[in-house]
Scaffold this active site. Sequence first.
Site, PDB file in Angstrom:
ATOM      1  N   LYS A   1      29.027  24.658   2.112  1.00 26.68           N
ATOM      2  CA  LYS A   1      29.142  25.690   3.140  1.00 26.68           C
ATOM      3  C   LYS A   1      29.967  25.204   4.339  1.00 26.68           C
ATOM      4  O   LYS A   1      30.343  25.966   5.212  1.00 26.68           O
ATOM      5  CB  LYS A   1      27.751  26.146   3.582  1.00 26.68           C
ATOM      6  CG  LYS A   1      26.976  26.906   2.485  1.00 26.68           C
ATOM      7  CD  LYS A   1      25.600  27.324   2.972  1.00 26.68           C
ATOM      8  CE  LYS A   1      24.759  28.040   1.935  1.00 26.68           C
ATOM      9  NZ  LYS A   1      25.028  29.503   1.850  1.00 26.68           N
TER      10      LYS A   1
ATOM     11  N   LYS B   1      23.068  29.478   8.269  1.00 26.53           N
ATOM     12  CA  LYS B   1      22.824  29.470   6.832  1.00 26.53           C
ATOM     13  C   LYS B   1      22.260  28.099   6.490  1.00 26.53           C
ATOM     14  O   LYS B   1      22.263  27.207   7.338  1.00 26.53           O
ATOM     15  CB  LYS B   1      24.107  29.735   6.041  1.00 26.53           C
ATOM     16  CG  LYS B   1      25.288  28.871   6.509  1.00 26.53           C
ATOM     17  CD  LYS B   1      26.592  29.203   5.809  1.00 26.53           C
ATOM     18  CE  LYS B   1      27.193  30.527   6.228  1.00 26.53           C
ATOM     19  NZ  LYS B   1      27.237  31.543   5.187  1.00 26.53           N
ATOM     20  N   ARG B   2      21.776  27.903   5.256  1.00 25.05           N
ATOM     21  CA  ARG B   2      21.339  26.576   4.847  1.00 25.05           C
ATOM     22  C   ARG B   2      22.458  25.567   5.111  1.00 25.05           C
ATOM     23  O   ARG B   2      23.649  25.905   5.001  1.00 25.05           O
ATOM     24  CB  ARG B   2      20.969  26.570   3.356  1.00 25.05           C
ATOM     25  CG  ARG B   2      19.649  27.241   3.065  1.00 25.05           C
ATOM     26  CD  ARG B   2      18.489  26.545   3.710  1.00 25.05           C
ATOM     27  NE  ARG B   2      18.220  25.279   3.064  1.00 25.05           N
ATOM     28  CZ  ARG B   2      17.121  25.010   2.357  1.00 25.05           C
ATOM     29  NH1 ARG B   2      16.183  25.929   2.217  1.00 25.05           N
ATOM     30  NH2 ARG B   2      16.954  23.823   1.810  1.00 25.05           N
TER      31      ARG B   2
ATOM     32  N   HIS C   1      23.072  32.929 -10.094  1.00 28.60           N
ATOM     33  CA  HIS C   1      23.326  32.786  -8.662  1.00 28.60           C
ATOM     34  C   HIS C   1      24.218  31.620  -8.298  1.00 28.60           C
ATOM     35  O   HIS C   1      24.506  31.430  -7.115  1.00 28.60           O
ATOM     36  CB  HIS C   1      22.012  32.617  -7.899  1.00 28.60           C
ATOM     37  CG  HIS C   1      21.258  33.894  -7.721  1.00 28.60           C
ATOM     38  ND1 HIS C   1      21.486  34.745  -6.664  1.00 28.60           N
ATOM     39  CD2 HIS C   1      20.289  34.476  -8.464  1.00 28.60           C
ATOM     40  CE1 HIS C   1      20.675  35.780  -6.757  1.00 28.60           C
ATOM     41  NE2 HIS C   1      19.937  35.647  -7.841  1.00 28.60           N
TER      42      HIS C   1
ATOM     43  N   THR D   1      25.177  36.625   1.677  1.00 31.40           N
ATOM     44  CA  THR D   1      24.696  37.899   2.201  1.00 31.40           C
ATOM     45  C   THR D   1      24.692  37.830   3.727  1.00 31.40           C
ATOM     46  O   THR D   1      24.752  38.867   4.387  1.00 31.40           O
ATOM     47  CB  THR D   1      23.273  38.240   1.702  1.00 31.40           C
ATOM     48  OG1 THR D   1      22.431  37.086   1.883  1.00 31.40           O
ATOM     49  CG2 THR D   1      23.299  38.639   0.237  1.00 31.40           C
TER      50      THR D   1
ATOM     51  N   LYS E   1      25.519  40.797   6.654  1.00 26.20           N
ATOM     52  CA  LYS E   1      24.681  41.145   7.816  1.00 26.20           C
ATOM     53  C   LYS E   1      25.503  41.039   9.100  1.00 26.20           C
ATOM     54  O   LYS E   1      25.404  41.892   9.991  1.00 26.20           O
ATOM     55  CB  LYS E   1      23.498  40.182   7.933  1.00 26.20           C
ATOM     56  CG  LYS E   1      22.560  40.158   6.748  1.00 26.20           C
ATOM     57  CD  LYS E   1      21.613  38.943   6.861  1.00 26.20           C
ATOM     58  CE  LYS E   1      20.956  38.628   5.550  1.00 26.20           C
ATOM     59  NZ  LYS E   1      20.352  37.274   5.539  1.00 26.20           N
TER      60      LYS E   1
HETATM   61  C1  PLP Z   1      20.709  36.170   4.866  1.00 26.09           C
HETATM   62  C2  PLP Z   1      19.950  34.912   4.987  1.00 26.09           C
HETATM   63  C3  PLP Z   1      20.351  33.791   4.255  1.00 26.09           C
HETATM   64  C4  PLP Z   1      21.593  33.778   3.394  1.00 26.09           C
HETATM   65  O1  PLP Z   1      22.674  33.449   4.216  1.00 26.09           O
HETATM   66  P1  PLP Z   1      24.103  33.025   3.607  1.00 26.09           P
HETATM   67  O2  PLP Z   1      24.965  32.945   4.810  1.00 26.09           O
HETATM   68  O3  PLP Z   1      24.509  34.118   2.682  1.00 26.09           O
HETATM   69  O4  PLP Z   1      23.908  31.716   2.936  1.00 26.09           O
HETATM   70  C5  PLP Z   1      19.628  32.635   4.388  1.00 26.09           C
HETATM   71  N1  PLP Z   1      18.544  32.565   5.190  1.00 26.09           N
HETATM   72  C6  PLP Z   1      18.127  33.615   5.924  1.00 26.09           C
HETATM   73  C7  PLP Z   1      16.945  33.477   6.806  1.00 26.09           C
HETATM   74  C8  PLP Z   1      18.810  34.829   5.832  1.00 26.09           C
HETATM   75  O5  PLP Z   1      18.385  35.871   6.549  1.00 26.09           O
END
Ligand code: PLP
Length: 833
Positions: free
Chosen positions: A574, A568-569, A378, A676, A680
């Site tokens: 990022k 995101k985190r 990952h 991911t 979404k």
């Molecule tokens: C999808 C998701 C992530 C991953 O987000 P990235 O933008 O790909 O880092 C992290 N936390 C939650 C709650 C998510 O639904």
Amino acid sequence: MTVESPANQEHLETVSVESPGGPRGEDAASLRADILDKLTYYVGKSTITASDRDWFVATALAVRDRVVDRWIASTRATYENNAKRVYYLSLEFLIGRLLFDNLNNLELTETVREALQGLDVDLDRLRKVEPDAALGNGGLGRLAACFMESMATLSIPAYGYGIRYDHGLFRQAVKNGWQQEYPEDWLSFGNPWEFERPEVVYDIGFGGSVEAVATSEALVKHVWHPAETVEAVAYDTTIVGWHGRHVNTLRLWSARATDPLILEAFNRGDHVGAFAARMKTESISKILYPSDETPEGQELRLRQEYFFAAASLRDLLRRHLKAYGDVRTLPDKVAIQLNDTHPCIAIVELMRILVDTHELPWEEAWDIVQRTFSYTNHTLLPEALESWPIPLMERLLPRHVQIIYLINALHLDAARRVNPDGSFLSSVSVIDEQAGRRVRMGHLAFMASHHVNGVSALHTDLMKKTVFRDFHTLWPGKIVNKTNGVTFRRWLYQANPGLTKLLVEAIGPKVLDHPELLTELSQFSGDAAFQDKFAAVKRANKVALGKIIREQLGVAVDPDALFDIQIKRIHEYKRQLLNILETIALYDAIRAQPMRDWTPRVKVFAGKAAASYHQAKLIIKLINDVAKVVNSDPTVRNKLKVVFLPNYNVSLAESIIPAADLSEQISTAGMEASGTGNMKLALNGALTIGTLDGANVEIREHVGPENIFIFGLTAEEVEARRREGIDGRGAIAASPQLSEVVDAVESGVFSPGENNRFHNLINALRHHDYFLVTADFDSYYATQRKAGSMWRDKAAWWRSSILNVANMGWFSSDRSIAEYAEEIWNVPVKPAG
Ligand SMILES: *Cc1c(COP(=O)(O)O)cnc(C)c1O
């Protein structure tokens, strides 16, 4: 509260295969009666005294009853067909709420809504009282949750194995702009979805010594005598596939002290000491490590890894031996997927069991291991590649260290025949001799697996060139790509019912089973009437998010503004910092020319920083400080708003994503393995502004370059730039806008009275800009303006937005899982619908 199982389905000896028995009580009246029954006899409340939470529990239990028959039927069918099982081992499952997941997949949402209406109870209110199951940090844990749902949807007999943490990811509050962490307590009101399995318990050992017993002239058998044991107790949660056709099990382990109390200490009167020992043992399943991509050198973390890997192996071997009676058939009937290296001590544990307990010859055992395991990588970030100090491992797992040495010795013998060069051999060794001796878990996982996969095309390519370059020469063909996906049931049908309804009206209900049919939407992308309907759905979602923003932060936002979203985190790679600096530049530009026709924007941020990650927490503070200044400045009132929504989790994501116009995917190229969140958001019609990183590359290929805003250095250019040096002063000086932004932050415009508050951030930009924020700034700023002007051409914008939805079908996790099933696990799938 844990609910006892009606029967442990695994112990059923039945032979007949039945369909789930058809709809049972699928009309509102009988559901209503069942809910009332649960409320009365399980919760012990009357309709007069019941709280929303009581109603939620009663409803969940009534729904769960409708899952159980299908669950038993699915499990029974797997036994009878002697089907190969997939085991997905993951230290994280970021599940979120389950009520709507189950209702939606059983297609009972409207029936239950009606049933509750008759009781004067609002289903949407109940939805909100369910706590999120946050047994994960971010993308990796959420992927595991999406994959569980897709495996059930594709009728793959699969088990998820993980840890039932008492406390999931911390709750984030923002006080005075700073992140504060509070313990999360998802189990405090009980968990109606799970079944405790008090009879499924394994003793897991730690420490002690290894005895070598001669069994004959030439043979020695090793016996591990652990000094400590901990009990692993199983808790099962059902995972319902689409249409409720197949139901799988997520089995999570909880740690329990073997002796409830150390009796001797207790009898001596040392009650506190007796409890302390018990607490220490049970701490294994107390908390999720709140670290996303930083190493955890903690002993407790290694204990967690071995605890759950060992319990899971014992459990799957028991099941296998009961059915087939022979460990040698394991690879034919079992595929074990390792979600990152966290569970990879399972490899060594299986060797131990095969060699020490089943007394198989080493070569045969190793062959079984290699045909059973596969591993998903990952991250390429060197600081996130797991390795364990040998002294710690020797203390906790003495026999495992011996086995690792032997695996490594044989591996190095083979590698030496390919390339005797010393630096090659030390680079492929399992033991890192550089900074104290450490076990490299990634190397172990690589050599013990039949396939190793990356999670996007770019990431897989970089794996071959960087972390696993030498391994790739030893085993060409072992590395494969499996681009991540997300489950559309949660991230489209549940999160965005308005858009789902529109899609079904436009394409027909078959699109719900076949997301590739979304491409049929393309024909409507330029249709003004369709665009209007599509825009109306988005607007309604933005109004709903606006309500949340007002409730949480007291800030009013205009639903007709461009909603520009980064969730995101919080991590330096990022680059939330890049986004907030661009926000400041825009703020400056608006103030300089307030009468220009600016595109109104709402910048939305959300995300948690690891508690110990100071730089990330400082970025949160900067975002909040900028928000305070911007939101109270009348000059920019109708043009710019900045909000940081606290406590980002799956449920908040479900509210934000359907309301997004612009999706920020702006990591330094080469650093985001896949992402991911990007999928979404695009699936819900947001246009991406992003770098050519992770799965953004493939999103561009699918939606077309004219429907995505790409900017910045490529992964190759990043590498070249870093070789030249990462001093940012040149880039800052070359950009008047960036210079002004840096000066403003530095002079305390956003931190009045404390102008050195952001010194660390600015200093890093100037002298050590590893994430190349300064290098990408101008290109990002210009691309943002392009997005801003496209927003004003509504027909062009909605056309692009519709084309994003139309072309995101490939990013369904059903597609990812079908690829794993065919190319890695060798199991059949039944397509959804
Ligand atoms: C999808 C998701 C992530 C991953 O987000 P990235 O933008 O790909 O880092 C992290 N936390 C939650 C709650 C998510 O639904």
